[in-house]
Design an enzyme around this catalytic site. Sequence first.
Site, PDB file in Angstrom:
ATOM      1  N   GLY A 196       0.830  -1.145  -0.096  1.00 27.24           N
ATOM      2  CA  GLY A 196       0.155   0.111   0.074  1.00 27.24           C
ATOM      3  C   GLY A 196       0.843   1.155  -0.193  1.00 27.24           C
ATOM      4  O   GLY A 196       0.314   2.369  -0.365  1.00 27.24           O
TER       5      GLY A 196
ATOM      6  N   ASN B 262      -4.513   2.568  -4.208  1.00 25.46           N
ATOM      7  CA  ASN B 262      -5.347   3.116  -3.079  1.00 25.46           C
ATOM      8  C   ASN B 262      -6.241   1.730  -2.803  1.00 25.46           C
ATOM      9  O   ASN B 262      -6.903   1.265  -3.706  1.00 25.46           O
ATOM     10  CB  ASN B 262      -6.181   4.242  -3.799  1.00 25.46           C
ATOM     11  CG  ASN B 262      -7.036   4.971  -2.661  1.00 25.46           C
ATOM     12  OD1 ASN B 262      -7.507   4.111  -1.928  1.00 25.46           O
ATOM     13  ND2 ASN B 262      -6.562   6.129  -2.604  1.00 25.46           N
TER      14      ASN B 262
ATOM     15  N   HIS C  84      -4.655  15.974   1.229  1.00 20.28           N
ATOM     16  CA  HIS C  84      -4.044  14.887   2.187  1.00 20.28           C
ATOM     17  C   HIS C  84      -4.051  15.266   3.365  1.00 20.28           C
ATOM     18  O   HIS C  84      -3.821  16.654   3.571  1.00 20.28           O
ATOM     19  CB  HIS C  84      -2.924  13.806   1.862  1.00 20.28           C
ATOM     20  CG  HIS C  84      -3.174  12.771   0.588  1.00 20.28           C
ATOM     21  ND1 HIS C  84      -3.570  13.093  -0.538  1.00 20.28           N
ATOM     22  CD2 HIS C  84      -3.752  11.508   1.357  1.00 20.28           C
ATOM     23  CE1 HIS C  84      -3.836  11.670  -1.123  1.00 20.28           C
ATOM     24  NE2 HIS C  84      -4.062  10.945  -0.173  1.00 20.28           N
TER      25      HIS C  84
ATOM     26  N   LYS D 227       1.467  13.550   5.313  1.00 20.94           N
ATOM     27  CA  LYS D 227       1.794  12.883   4.253  1.00 20.94           C
ATOM     28  C   LYS D 227       3.450  13.351   3.963  1.00 20.94           C
ATOM     29  O   LYS D 227       3.602  14.215   3.706  1.00 20.94           O
ATOM     30  CB  LYS D 227       0.780  12.995   3.115  1.00 20.94           C
ATOM     31  CG  LYS D 227       1.171  12.036   2.089  1.00 20.94           C
ATOM     32  CD  LYS D 227       0.128  11.699   1.121  1.00 20.94           C
ATOM     33  CE  LYS D 227       0.113  10.754  -0.132  1.00 20.94           C
ATOM     34  NZ  LYS D 227       0.751   9.841   0.399  1.00 20.94           N
TER      35      LYS D 227
HETATM   36  N1  LIG Z   1      -2.577   2.237  -0.659  1.00 19.25           N
HETATM   37  C1  LIG Z   1      -3.591   2.794   0.185  1.00 19.25           C
HETATM   38  O1  LIG Z   1      -4.676   2.571   0.046  1.00 19.25           O
HETATM   39  C2  LIG Z   1      -2.908   3.557   1.149  1.00 19.25           C
HETATM   40  C3  LIG Z   1      -1.693   3.949   1.316  1.00 19.25           C
HETATM   41  N2  LIG Z   1      -1.004   4.716   2.238  1.00 19.25           N
HETATM   42  C4  LIG Z   1       0.502   4.814   2.251  1.00 19.25           C
HETATM   43  O2  LIG Z   1       0.892   3.960   3.236  1.00 19.25           O
HETATM   44  C5  LIG Z   1       2.536   4.336   3.706  1.00 19.25           C
HETATM   45  C6  LIG Z   1       2.141   4.642   5.091  1.00 19.25           C
HETATM   46  O3  LIG Z   1       1.212   5.503   5.778  1.00 19.25           O
HETATM   47  P1  LIG Z   1       0.839   5.734   7.406  1.00 19.25           P
HETATM   48  O4  LIG Z   1       0.503   4.657   7.946  1.00 19.25           O
HETATM   49  O5  LIG Z   1      -0.118   6.907   7.208  1.00 19.25           O
HETATM   50  O6  LIG Z   1       2.330   6.427   7.539  1.00 19.25           O
HETATM   51  P2  LIG Z   1       2.951   6.227   9.034  1.00 19.25           P
HETATM   52  O7  LIG Z   1       3.909   7.370   8.969  1.00 19.25           O
HETATM   53  O8  LIG Z   1       1.992   6.441  10.394  1.00 19.25           O
HETATM   54  O9  LIG Z   1       3.563   4.863   9.102  1.00 19.25           O
HETATM   55  C7  LIG Z   1       4.677   4.546   8.603  1.00 19.25           C
HETATM   56  C8  LIG Z   1       5.418   3.506   9.472  1.00 19.25           C
HETATM   57  O10 LIG Z   1       6.380   2.739   8.929  1.00 19.25           O
HETATM   58  C9  LIG Z   1       7.762   2.763   9.514  1.00 19.25           C
HETATM   59  N3  LIG Z   1       8.946   2.539   8.880  1.00 19.25           N
HETATM   60  C10 LIG Z   1       9.622   3.639   8.572  1.00 19.25           C
HETATM   61  N4  LIG Z   1      10.703   2.996   7.767  1.00 19.25           N
HETATM   62  C11 LIG Z   1      10.288   2.005   7.499  1.00 19.25           C
HETATM   63  C12 LIG Z   1      10.592   0.804   6.648  1.00 19.25           C
HETATM   64  N5  LIG Z   1      11.886   0.947   6.147  1.00 19.25           N
HETATM   65  N6  LIG Z   1      10.052  -0.326   6.705  1.00 19.25           N
HETATM   66  C13 LIG Z   1       8.994  -0.606   7.433  1.00 19.25           C
HETATM   67  N7  LIG Z   1       8.571   0.272   8.343  1.00 19.25           N
HETATM   68  C14 LIG Z   1       9.210   1.648   8.225  1.00 19.25           C
HETATM   69  C15 LIG Z   1       7.451   4.000  10.614  1.00 19.25           C
HETATM   70  O11 LIG Z   1       8.247   3.608  11.932  1.00 19.25           O
HETATM   71  P3  LIG Z   1       8.189   5.009  13.156  1.00 19.25           P
HETATM   72  O12 LIG Z   1       6.737   5.102  13.432  1.00 19.25           O
HETATM   73  O13 LIG Z   1       9.164   4.076  14.213  1.00 19.25           O
HETATM   74  O14 LIG Z   1       9.105   6.064  12.462  1.00 19.25           O
HETATM   75  C16 LIG Z   1       6.097   4.236  10.637  1.00 19.25           C
HETATM   76  O15 LIG Z   1       5.841   3.293  11.842  1.00 19.25           O
HETATM   77  C17 LIG Z   1       2.337   5.872   3.019  1.00 19.25           C
HETATM   78  O16 LIG Z   1       3.212   5.775   1.966  1.00 19.25           O
HETATM   79  C18 LIG Z   1       0.751   6.413   2.624  1.00 19.25           C
HETATM   80  O17 LIG Z   1       0.790   6.967   1.639  1.00 19.25           O
HETATM   81  C19 LIG Z   1      -1.734   5.468   3.231  1.00 19.25           C
HETATM   82  C20 LIG Z   1      -3.407   5.127   3.376  1.00 19.25           C
HETATM   83  C21 LIG Z   1      -3.815   4.086   2.423  1.00 19.25           C
HETATM   84  O1  LIG Z   2      -0.845   8.959   2.859  1.00 13.90           O
HETATM   85  C1  LIG Z   2      -2.054   8.600   2.628  1.00 13.90           C
HETATM   86  O2  LIG Z   2      -2.940   8.609   3.580  1.00 13.90           O
HETATM   87  C2  LIG Z   2      -2.394   7.855   1.483  1.00 13.90           C
HETATM   88  N1  LIG Z   2      -1.596   7.465   0.571  1.00 13.90           N
HETATM   89  C3  LIG Z   2      -1.971   6.805  -0.729  1.00 13.90           C
HETATM   90  C4  LIG Z   2      -1.529   7.816  -1.852  1.00 13.90           C
HETATM   91  O3  LIG Z   2      -0.257   8.030  -1.782  1.00 13.90           O
HETATM   92  O4  LIG Z   2      -2.348   7.803  -2.967  1.00 13.90           O
HETATM   93  C5  LIG Z   2      -3.385   6.348  -0.620  1.00 13.90           C
HETATM   94  C6  LIG Z   2      -4.390   7.172  -0.028  1.00 13.90           C
HETATM   95  O5  LIG Z   2      -4.664   8.396  -0.775  1.00 13.90           O
HETATM   96  C7  LIG Z   2      -3.995   7.522   1.358  1.00 13.90           C
END
Ligand SMILES: NC(=O)C1=CN([C@@H]2O[C@H](COP(=O)(O)OP(=O)(O)OC[C@H]3O[C@@H](n4cnc5c(N)ncnc54)[C@H](OP(=O)(O)O)[C@@H]3O)[C@@H](O)[C@H]2O)C=CC1
Ligand SMILES: O=C(O)C1=N[C@H](C(=O)O)C[C@H](O)C1
Length: 258
Positions: free
Chosen positions: A93, A121, A149, A153
Amino acid sequence: MIKVIVAGFRGSMGQKTVNLVQKTADFKLVGVYSPEVTDLKPQTYGLASEVQVFNTLKTTPPVADVWIDFSTPSGVFENTKFALQHHIKPVVGTSGLSDQHLNDLKETAQAENTAGLIVPNFGMSAVLLMKFAKEAAKYFPDVEVIEMHHEDKLDAPSGTAISTAKQLSEVRQTQAEPEVKETLKGARGADYNGVHIHSVRLPGYVAHEQVLFGGEGEALTIRQDSFNRDSFMTGVAIAVRKVGTLKELTVGLENVLS
Ligand SMILES: NC(=O)C1=CN([C@@H]2O[C@H](COP(=O)(O)OP(=O)(O)OC[C@H]3O[C@@H](n4cnc5c(N)ncnc54)[C@H](OP(=O)(O)O)[C@@H]3O)[C@@H](O)[C@H]2O)C=CC1
Ligand SMILES: O=C(O)C1=N[C@H](C(=O)O)C[C@H](O)C1
């Protein structure tokens, strides 16, 4: 039982995903990964004692079927490669994979004979927005994308916006644009094959996108809103269940929706 590893398990999406895996009868959490953790005791994170917590890719991961990745744009490529090299099917994701990364991962997937799914997404509203926008672009080639967003982000434009622009440029006829002088740099947004993308970052927002089409004396706007992160979890569960049916590393949730 589908054995799952969650990468980025302490993040906003990682926590939701861990909860999803824990409460789903046919999923089993076997490992969680983040390079940021120093304490490797599962109990520290409220996880069952058999869950392996690991913080380096220089290790042998637990035996697993699926690697769910919600990490960071800077970590996702190495993570996905690692999963493929250990024959664990990635469901990714995390945004921020470049086309070059994607090609490299597709080659690795082929070499390792391991399929996977990259999902820009997981929200149904976003999957449908991209489908409808692709259809509309055949008739309305003049189009721009606005994505909005939350302020935390890390990347811009969003992965969804890039994926939208990519799909639009597959079908739309390129329009000749007049030379515009930007009196403030960036005023016209990013440019993906002639599709302008504008990124908004504000507190209060979660994840939202508008695709704006303009025609002779008319306009069409398609919009989707993810008001919370639970909205992504149905898509995550579908991806985990269906990734085993894929033959190669594939992009887009639409490929596993029936
Ligand atoms: N495809 C989809 O539908 C969606 C995609 N996303 C995407 O997912 C990603 C994460 O989003 P979100 O949860 O909001 O972000 P967060 O910043 O909340 O979480 C990211 C986590 O990854 C950890 N981390 C840092 N580096 C690494 C690594 N190399 N390998 C594994 N874990 C690592 C961090 O650790 P620490 O906390 O200790 O720093 C943190 O806990 C983003 O790229 C976002 O765009 C989000 C929502 C929906
Ligand atoms: O960072 C987010 O929150 C999200 N990231 C994904 C993206 O970069 O498109 C998916 C969704 O928009 C939420």
